[in-house]
Write a protein that holds these residues in place. Sequence first.
Motif, short mmCIF file in Angstrom:
data_model
loop_
_atom_site.label_atom_id
_atom_site.label_comp_id
_atom_site.label_asym_id
_atom_site.label_seq_id
_atom_site.Cartn_x
_atom_site.Cartn_y
_atom_site.Cartn_z
N GLY A 194 -22.83 12.71 9.90
CA GLY A 194 -22.07 11.63 10.49
C GLY A 194 -20.61 11.66 10.08
O GLY A 194 -20.27 12.19 9.02
N ARG A 195 -19.76 11.09 10.91
CA ARG A 195 -18.34 11.02 10.61
C ARG A 195 -18.11 10.09 9.41
O ARG A 195 -18.97 9.26 9.06
CB ARG A 195 -17.56 10.53 11.83
CG ARG A 195 -17.97 9.15 12.31
CD ARG A 195 -17.44 8.85 13.70
NE ARG A 195 -15.98 8.76 13.75
CZ ARG A 195 -15.29 8.61 14.89
NH1 ARG A 195 -15.93 8.54 16.06
NH2 ARG A 195 -13.98 8.53 14.87
N THR A 196 -16.95 10.17 8.81
CA THR A 196 -16.68 9.42 7.58
C THR A 196 -15.37 8.64 7.63
O THR A 196 -14.83 8.27 6.58
CB THR A 196 -16.65 10.38 6.37
OG1 THR A 196 -15.64 11.38 6.58
CG2 THR A 196 -18.00 11.05 6.18
N ASP A 197 -14.87 8.39 8.83
CA ASP A 197 -13.54 7.82 8.96
C ASP A 197 -13.54 6.34 9.34
O ASP A 197 -12.50 5.81 9.76
CB ASP A 197 -12.72 8.62 9.99
CG ASP A 197 -13.39 8.66 11.36
OD1 ASP A 197 -14.62 8.53 11.44
OD2 ASP A 197 -12.65 8.82 12.36
N PHE A 198 -14.66 5.63 9.19
CA PHE A 198 -14.67 4.18 9.43
C PHE A 198 -15.86 3.57 8.69
O PHE A 198 -16.67 4.28 8.09
CB PHE A 198 -14.74 3.87 10.94
CG PHE A 198 -15.99 4.38 11.62
CD1 PHE A 198 -17.16 3.64 11.65
CD2 PHE A 198 -15.98 5.62 12.26
CE1 PHE A 198 -18.30 4.11 12.27
CE2 PHE A 198 -17.12 6.10 12.89
CZ PHE A 198 -18.29 5.34 12.90
N GLN A 199 -15.94 2.24 8.68
CA GLN A 199 -17.04 1.50 8.05
C GLN A 199 -17.24 1.87 6.58
O GLN A 199 -18.35 1.99 6.09
CB GLN A 199 -18.36 1.73 8.80
CG GLN A 199 -18.44 1.03 10.16
CD GLN A 199 -19.80 1.26 10.81
OE1 GLN A 199 -19.99 2.23 11.52
NE2 GLN A 199 -20.73 0.35 10.56
N GLY A 200 -16.15 2.01 5.87
CA GLY A 200 -16.24 2.33 4.45
C GLY A 200 -16.69 3.73 4.17
O GLY A 200 -17.20 4.02 3.08
N GLY A 201 -16.51 4.63 5.13
CA GLY A 201 -16.96 6.01 4.97
C GLY A 201 -16.13 6.78 3.96
O GLY A 201 -14.97 6.45 3.68
N SER A 202 -16.73 7.82 3.41
CA SER A 202 -16.06 8.67 2.44
C SER A 202 -16.68 10.06 2.49
O SER A 202 -17.88 10.21 2.26
CB SER A 202 -16.20 8.10 1.02
OG SER A 202 -15.91 9.08 0.04
N SER A 203 -15.87 11.08 2.78
CA SER A 203 -16.41 12.43 2.87
C SER A 203 -16.90 12.92 1.51
O SER A 203 -17.93 13.59 1.42
CB SER A 203 -15.37 13.39 3.47
OG SER A 203 -14.17 13.36 2.71
N SER A 204 -16.18 12.57 0.46
CA SER A 204 -16.61 12.98 -0.87
C SER A 204 -17.95 12.34 -1.23
O SER A 204 -18.85 13.00 -1.77
CB SER A 204 -15.55 12.59 -1.90
OG SER A 204 -15.97 12.93 -3.21
N GLN A 205 -18.08 11.06 -0.92
CA GLN A 205 -19.33 10.35 -1.21
C GLN A 205 -20.49 10.90 -0.39
O GLN A 205 -21.61 11.07 -0.89
CB GLN A 205 -19.15 8.86 -0.95
CG GLN A 205 -20.30 8.00 -1.44
CD GLN A 205 -20.01 6.52 -1.26
OE1 GLN A 205 -19.49 6.09 -0.22
NE2 GLN A 205 -20.33 5.73 -2.26
N LEU A 206 -20.25 11.19 0.89
CA LEU A 206 -21.31 11.73 1.73
C LEU A 206 -21.77 13.09 1.21
O LEU A 206 -22.98 13.37 1.18
CB LEU A 206 -20.82 11.86 3.18
CG LEU A 206 -21.85 12.42 4.17
CD1 LEU A 206 -23.11 11.56 4.20
CD2 LEU A 206 -21.25 12.52 5.57
N TYR A 207 -20.85 13.94 0.83
CA TYR A 207 -21.21 15.26 0.29
C TYR A 207 -22.12 15.10 -0.92
O TYR A 207 -23.17 15.77 -1.01
CB TYR A 207 -19.94 16.02 -0.08
CG TYR A 207 -20.18 17.45 -0.50
CD1 TYR A 207 -20.20 18.47 0.44
CD2 TYR A 207 -20.38 17.78 -1.85
CE1 TYR A 207 -20.43 19.79 0.06
CE2 TYR A 207 -20.60 19.09 -2.24
CZ TYR A 207 -20.63 20.09 -1.28
OH TYR A 207 -20.85 21.40 -1.66
N LYS A 208 -21.73 14.23 -1.83
CA LYS A 208 -22.53 14.02 -3.05
C LYS A 208 -23.89 13.41 -2.70
O LYS A 208 -24.92 13.78 -3.29
CB LYS A 208 -21.77 13.12 -4.02
CG LYS A 208 -20.54 13.74 -4.64
CD LYS A 208 -19.86 12.78 -5.59
CE LYS A 208 -18.72 13.45 -6.37
NZ LYS A 208 -17.59 13.80 -5.50
N SER A 209 -23.92 12.49 -1.74
CA SER A 209 -25.17 11.85 -1.35
C SER A 209 -26.18 12.86 -0.82
O SER A 209 -27.34 12.88 -1.23
CB SER A 209 -24.91 10.79 -0.27
OG SER A 209 -24.18 9.70 -0.76
#
Length: 290
Positions: A194-209
């Motif tokens: 999923g994209r990470t540029d809205f709704q409190g998204g974070s690319s770094s956090q998604l990668y770690k998740s």
Amino acid sequence: MLKFQVLQFSRISLTSPPSIAVNRASITSSRSVMAYYSTTSRNNGKLLFRQLFEKDSSTYTYLLADVSHPQKPALLIDPVDKTVDRDLSLIQELGLKLIYAMNTHVHADHVTGTGLIKSKCPGVESVISRASNAKADHLVEPGDKIHFGDMFLEVRPTPGHTCGCITYVTGDGPDQPQPRMAFTGDALLIRGCGRTDFQGGSSSQLYKSVHSQIFTLPKDTLIYPAHDYRGFTVSTVGEEMQYNPRLTKDEEGFKNIMENLKLSYPKMIDVAVPANMVCGLQDSVAKASL
């Protein structure tokens, strides 16, 4: 009339891939034109599983039920408002008792069906993560277990697409479906994320998740995402670890990809997010406040 079950609570640790014992049907935490696809059970016929599709938003809804249990308790993951009647009709045809309507996160591309389901079937319990800050009957947290019959899903935190994303994973054990199944929402898609540029998204956090909560599962774990736009229906942890063009990169490479996607503004976000924060019943809530 559909029947439902009472909830109870307990929690497991997710610091490493957990080993879980089976408990009673419940949610447990530490705070006491559209087709459907079918997948056969891998656990002696106990699990009934259906993968359903909503074409406008390319959303998958998942139906799971313990058909070996006398009450045949069932749950829906990520229902869509446009296909609620289809889903409830299928549940009735199969003789199931719907107990939970669940979301992996606050969706931005469609209105959840949980509110409509609750209005049509009083007693169904809605489920979403506490971190989402949305309204639901049950706000689950990492390590919570959602029981239906003698089977259960565990809750794993996978924020990054939104701040409240979770992944539901079938239980570990000889009496649970094998291979395991992970319902990843928008955190992990088939050969994407999923994209990470809205709704409190974070690319770094998604990668770690994804790397800590999904890629630590057995490699034969089946991946069932909330969406697919190319006709894929299922993957595995092993496949995504090897072939996912974004998440096979190191963290900096992943962040660079996500920061340069240049995606358009989601066309449904201004309608979907406010509605989904209140279980999909935005109009009803607004009228009640007048």
